[in-house]
Design a protein around this motif. Structure first.
Motif, PDB file in Angstrom:
ATOM      1  N   CYS A 224      30.366  50.310  15.040  1.00  0.00           N
ATOM      2  CA  CYS A 224      31.389  49.194  14.825  1.00  0.00           C
ATOM      3  C   CYS A 224      30.465  47.748  14.940  1.00  0.00           C
ATOM      4  N   GLU A 225      30.898  46.987  13.816  1.00  0.00           N
ATOM      5  CA  GLU A 225      30.010  45.541  13.698  1.00  0.00           C
ATOM      6  C   GLU A 225      30.361  44.727  14.981  1.00  0.00           C
ATOM      7  N   SER A 226      31.351  44.951  15.473  1.00  0.00           N
ATOM      8  CA  SER A 226      31.592  44.169  16.546  1.00  0.00           C
ATOM      9  C   SER A 226      31.167  44.634  17.893  1.00  0.00           C
ATOM     10  N   CYS A 227      31.464  45.596  18.315  1.00  0.00           N
ATOM     11  CA  CYS A 227      31.120  46.029  19.865  1.00  0.00           C
ATOM     12  C   CYS A 227      30.071  46.788  19.841  1.00  0.00           C
ATOM     13  N   GLY A 228      29.688  47.690  18.589  1.00  0.00           N
ATOM     14  CA  GLY A 228      28.299  48.472  18.285  1.00  0.00           C
ATOM     15  C   GLY A 228      28.723  50.031  19.017  1.00  0.00           C
TER      16      GLY A 228
END
Length: 147
Positions: free
Chosen positions: A110-114
């Motif tokens: 995920c680009e947001s939370c990893g």
């Protein structure tokens, strides 16, 4: 494909059986990346073929109709086709970006939370760059801002 393997559908991608990880297999290891590379390349190839079909269709069907209604109908049909191809052109760019992420070994998180996006989500939407939770939050925020 050997006859003992059933052709199954993964998302919109016919001919690809869902990925089955082996016990202890690392998430987004080489076999998994290869699986998604095949899916994305096939999807891109299908989109490119559709672009070629549209160009051929527009060349073959282009006519100068004397009747304004017929001409308008043809122009509207071509306009709809071109809009669809424009969306597909943007999707091809996104596929290329995703293929680069795979090559750089940065695909699947995920680009947001990893966190891991997950194999099933990626098979349903191979260009996904957000996990389901972050995507859901983004959609909720989008709806709130849109009002």
């Amino acid at each position: 494909m050997p006859t003992n393997e059933k052709q199954q559908s993964t998302g919109n991608f016919s001919g690809f059986a869902p990925y089955v990880a082996t016990k202890g297999e690392e998430y987004m290891g080489a076999p998994m990346r290869a699986h998604f590379t095949k899916i994305l390349n096939k999807w891109k190839q299908d989109l490119m073929q559709e672009v070629d079909r549209t160009v051929d269709h527009m060349k073959d069907e282009a006519a100068n109709f004397p009747d304004p209604a017929d001409r308008a109908s043809q122009e509207e049909e071509f306009s709809l086709e071109l809009r669809a191809r424009d969306r597909e052109r943007k999707l091809i760019k996104k596929i290329d970006k995703t293929l680069q992420l795979i090559e750089d070994e940065e695909y699947g998180w995920c680009e947001s939370c990893g966190i891991e996006i997950g194999i099933r989500r990626l098979e349903a939407r191979p260009t996904a760059d957000l996990c389901i939770d972050c995507k859901t939050l983004a959609e909720i925020k989008e709806k709130q801002v849109g009002k």
